[in-house]
Design a protein around this motif. Structure first.
Motif, PDB file in Angstrom:
ATOM      1  N   ASP A 114       0.815  -1.240  -0.063  1.00  0.00           N
ATOM      2  CA  ASP A 114       0.120   0.078   0.109  1.00  0.00           C
ATOM      3  C   ASP A 114       0.820   1.310  -0.034  1.00  0.00           C
ATOM      4  O   ASP A 114       0.728   1.978   0.764  1.00  0.00           O
ATOM      5  CB  ASP A 114      -1.038  -0.092   1.401  1.00  0.00           C
ATOM      6  CG  ASP A 114      -1.802  -1.245   1.312  1.00  0.00           C
ATOM      7  OD1 ASP A 114      -2.300  -1.634   0.092  1.00  0.00           O
ATOM      8  OD2 ASP A 114      -2.367  -1.675   2.359  1.00  0.00           O
ATOM      9  N   LEU A 115       1.742   1.358  -0.961  1.00  0.00           N
ATOM     10  CA  LEU A 115       2.531   2.689  -1.111  1.00  0.00           C
ATOM     11  C   LEU A 115       2.386   3.280  -2.500  1.00  0.00           C
ATOM     12  O   LEU A 115       1.825   2.803  -3.297  1.00  0.00           O
ATOM     13  CB  LEU A 115       4.131   2.108  -1.373  1.00  0.00           C
ATOM     14  CG  LEU A 115       4.859   2.181  -0.038  1.00  0.00           C
ATOM     15  CD1 LEU A 115       4.383   0.934   0.708  1.00  0.00           C
ATOM     16  CD2 LEU A 115       6.224   1.775  -0.395  1.00  0.00           C
ATOM     17  N   ILE A 116       2.191   4.667  -2.446  1.00  0.00           N
ATOM     18  CA  ILE A 116       1.658   5.711  -3.502  1.00  0.00           C
ATOM     19  C   ILE A 116       2.601   6.672  -3.582  1.00  0.00           C
ATOM     20  O   ILE A 116       2.891   7.319  -2.623  1.00  0.00           O
ATOM     21  CB  ILE A 116       0.253   6.023  -3.187  1.00  0.00           C
ATOM     22  CG1 ILE A 116      -0.865   5.130  -3.055  1.00  0.00           C
ATOM     23  CG2 ILE A 116      -0.175   6.975  -4.111  1.00  0.00           C
ATOM     24  CD1 ILE A 116      -2.215   5.514  -2.693  1.00  0.00           C
ATOM     25  N   GLY A 117       3.191   6.782  -4.704  1.00  0.00           N
ATOM     26  CA  GLY A 117       4.037   7.783  -5.005  1.00  0.00           C
ATOM     27  C   GLY A 117       5.322   7.969  -4.163  1.00  0.00           C
ATOM     28  O   GLY A 117       5.816   9.019  -4.010  1.00  0.00           O
ATOM     29  N   CYS A 118       5.752   6.620  -3.621  1.00  0.00           N
ATOM     30  CA  CYS A 118       7.089   6.804  -2.764  1.00  0.00           C
ATOM     31  C   CYS A 118       8.295   6.302  -3.643  1.00  0.00           C
ATOM     32  O   CYS A 118       8.224   5.584  -5.011  1.00  0.00           O
ATOM     33  CB  CYS A 118       6.781   5.790  -1.760  1.00  0.00           C
ATOM     34  SG  CYS A 118       5.649   6.098  -0.442  1.00  0.00           S
ATOM     35  N   LYS A 119       9.521   6.801  -3.307  1.00  0.00           N
ATOM     36  CA  LYS A 119      10.751   6.324  -3.543  1.00  0.00           C
ATOM     37  C   LYS A 119      11.452   5.647  -2.536  1.00  0.00           C
ATOM     38  O   LYS A 119      11.739   6.157  -1.544  1.00  0.00           O
ATOM     39  CB  LYS A 119      11.601   7.677  -4.014  1.00  0.00           C
ATOM     40  CG  LYS A 119      13.020   7.559  -4.546  1.00  0.00           C
ATOM     41  CD  LYS A 119      13.570   8.689  -4.862  1.00  0.00           C
ATOM     42  CE  LYS A 119      14.950   8.680  -5.289  1.00  0.00           C
ATOM     43  NZ  LYS A 119      15.783   9.939  -5.562  1.00  0.00           N
ATOM     44  N   VAL A 120      11.753   4.287  -2.782  1.00  0.00           N
ATOM     45  CA  VAL A 120      12.463   3.363  -2.035  1.00  0.00           C
ATOM     46  C   VAL A 120      13.875   3.022  -2.332  1.00  0.00           C
ATOM     47  O   VAL A 120      13.793   2.490  -3.226  1.00  0.00           O
ATOM     48  CB  VAL A 120      11.672   2.353  -1.549  1.00  0.00           C
ATOM     49  CG1 VAL A 120      12.319   1.252  -0.470  1.00  0.00           C
ATOM     50  CG2 VAL A 120      10.226   2.577  -1.099  1.00  0.00           C
ATOM     51  N   LEU A 121      14.815   3.162  -1.684  1.00  0.00           N
ATOM     52  CA  LEU A 121      16.274   2.868  -1.944  1.00  0.00           C
ATOM     53  C   LEU A 121      16.667   1.991  -0.891  1.00  0.00           C
ATOM     54  O   LEU A 121      16.750   2.451   0.385  1.00  0.00           O
ATOM     55  CB  LEU A 121      17.211   4.158  -2.001  1.00  0.00           C
ATOM     56  CG  LEU A 121      16.718   5.046  -3.128  1.00  0.00           C
ATOM     57  CD1 LEU A 121      15.979   6.052  -2.597  1.00  0.00           C
ATOM     58  CD2 LEU A 121      18.172   5.977  -3.715  1.00  0.00           C
ATOM     59  N   CYS A 122      17.150   0.631  -1.277  1.00  0.00           N
ATOM     60  CA  CYS A 122      17.361  -0.335  -0.140  1.00  0.00           C
ATOM     61  C   CYS A 122      18.650  -1.152  -0.666  1.00  0.00           C
ATOM     62  O   CYS A 122      18.920  -1.397  -1.946  1.00  0.00           O
ATOM     63  CB  CYS A 122      16.247  -1.342   0.172  1.00  0.00           C
ATOM     64  SG  CYS A 122      16.737  -2.459   1.144  1.00  0.00           S
ATOM     65  N   GLY A 123      19.382  -1.656   0.392  1.00  0.00           N
ATOM     66  CA  GLY A 123      20.465  -2.165   0.005  1.00  0.00           C
ATOM     67  C   GLY A 123      20.285  -3.685  -0.165  1.00  0.00           C
ATOM     68  O   GLY A 123      19.119  -3.853  -0.316  1.00  0.00           O
ATOM     69  N   PRO A 124      21.203  -4.650  -0.387  1.00  0.00           N
ATOM     70  CA  PRO A 124      21.234  -6.017  -0.652  1.00  0.00           C
ATOM     71  C   PRO A 124      20.263  -6.487   0.195  1.00  0.00           C
ATOM     72  O   PRO A 124      20.504  -6.752   1.503  1.00  0.00           O
ATOM     73  CB  PRO A 124      22.481  -6.447  -0.796  1.00  0.00           C
ATOM     74  CG  PRO A 124      23.487  -5.263  -1.095  1.00  0.00           C
ATOM     75  CD  PRO A 124      22.925  -4.225  -0.353  1.00  0.00           C
ATOM     76  N   VAL A 125      19.283  -7.167  -0.262  1.00  0.00           N
ATOM     77  CA  VAL A 125      18.373  -8.221   0.415  1.00  0.00           C
ATOM     78  C   VAL A 125      18.731  -9.633   0.456  1.00  0.00           C
ATOM     79  O   VAL A 125      18.474 -10.024  -0.759  1.00  0.00           O
ATOM     80  CB  VAL A 125      16.659  -7.789   0.062  1.00  0.00           C
ATOM     81  CG1 VAL A 125      15.753  -8.552   1.025  1.00  0.00           C
ATOM     82  CG2 VAL A 125      16.274  -6.170   0.013  1.00  0.00           C
ATOM     83  N   ALA A 126      18.827 -10.260   1.380  1.00  0.00           N
ATOM     84  CA  ALA A 126      19.315 -11.513   1.704  1.00  0.00           C
ATOM     85  C   ALA A 126      18.523 -12.604   0.856  1.00  0.00           C
ATOM     86  O   ALA A 126      18.817 -13.403  -0.044  1.00  0.00           O
ATOM     87  CB  ALA A 126      19.462 -11.752   3.096  1.00  0.00           C
ATOM     88  N   THR A 127      17.112 -12.471   1.032  1.00  0.00           N
ATOM     89  CA  THR A 127      16.126 -13.450   0.354  1.00  0.00           C
ATOM     90  C   THR A 127      15.216 -12.505  -0.554  1.00  0.00           C
ATOM     91  O   THR A 127      15.571 -12.181  -1.780  1.00  0.00           O
ATOM     92  CB  THR A 127      15.271 -14.237   1.347  1.00  0.00           C
ATOM     93  OG1 THR A 127      14.790 -13.102   2.161  1.00  0.00           O
ATOM     94  CG2 THR A 127      16.337 -14.845   1.987  1.00  0.00           C
ATOM     95  N   SER A 128      13.978 -12.429  -0.211  1.00  0.00           N
ATOM     96  CA  SER A 128      12.906 -12.018  -1.094  1.00  0.00           C
ATOM     97  C   SER A 128      12.398 -10.378  -0.893  1.00  0.00           C
ATOM     98  O   SER A 128      12.638 -10.210   0.458  1.00  0.00           O
ATOM     99  CB  SER A 128      11.765 -12.929  -0.951  1.00  0.00           C
ATOM    100  OG  SER A 128      12.028 -14.150  -1.478  1.00  0.00           O
TER     101      SER A 128
END
Length: 231
Positions: A114-128
């Protein structure tokens, strides 16, 4: 052994609900005792039927993901979580509107709902990484597996070592992961992701059965339109 802890918890909760519903149904369908003539004493009082106790129906309610940390219910904010906060944890972002979220570090899983108009920057995710019911968003992250459901009009700058999966989606755009930050190499090692293996443009659409024609629900971002500088 390869399932994320989130998937295991969801499956266990679902099995518990099914078992409760099954037991209720068994009680409803128990065969009645066969009719038989019996001798009845004349002096005995007439037998009275005992009321049957009401059967409580098991109601299935959707379970919320059990995240260890995350952000929820915010709007129009610039948000940041430290690497120590998310390292090897299940992170959930939910009900966010027009926010910028930066997550340097290596979480175990990442759930976005349920995200609208967001910017998400994330580092390496180990699984899913799980994306559900998101629209008009920009995502960038490396991961082992991506599952996107009921989302539209969003861009993914992706490093994925398996194949991305989409379902009930439209207007999704993909490009290779280009974001970087100090310490990202250590986070890649912690996550155990192979940097030389990136299937960012191999997307399986569960709503598209044609094998010889690519799904119209996703496209590749042209090189001249890709983001190369994130600061």
């Amino acid at each position: 052994m390869f399932l994320p802890s989130y998937d295991i918890r969801q499956a266990q909760e679902h099995v518990t609900r099914l078992q409760a519903a099954l037991e209720t149904r068994r009680q409803q369908l128990q065969p009645k005792k066969k009719f038989a003539f019996k001798s009845r004493k004349k002096e005995g009082p007439a037998a009275t039927a005992q009321p049957t106790p009401p059967v409580i129906q098991a109601r299935e309610t959707p379970a919320e993901p059990a995240a260890q940390c995350g952000l929820r219910g915010l709007s129009g904010q610039v948000l940041f979580m430290e690497a120590e906060e998310i390292r090897q944890k299940d992170v959930q972002l939910s009900q966010l509107r027009y926010c910028t979220i930066t997550l340097p570090g290596s979480p175990a899983t990442l759930h976005m709902r349920d995200l609208i108009g967001c910017k998400v920057l994330c580092g390496p995710v180990a699984t899913s990484v799980f994306v559900d019911n998101c629209s008009d968003c920009l995502f960038t992250f490396p991961c082992q597996q991506l599952r996107t459901h009921s989302s539209r009009d969003s861009r993914f700058y992706l490093h994925v070592t398996s194949r991305a999966i989409i379902e009930d989606c439209s207007g999704l755009l993909f490009a290779p992961f280009t974001w970087s930050y100090p310490g990202i190499q250590q986070d890649y090692e912690l996550a155990g992701l192979d940097q030389n293996r990136n299937n960012w443009d191999l997307v399986d659409d569960f709503n598209w059965l044609a094998m010889d024609v690519r799904s119209p629900n996703w496209q590749v971002i042209p090189e001249e339109e890709r983001i190369t500088h994130w600061n």
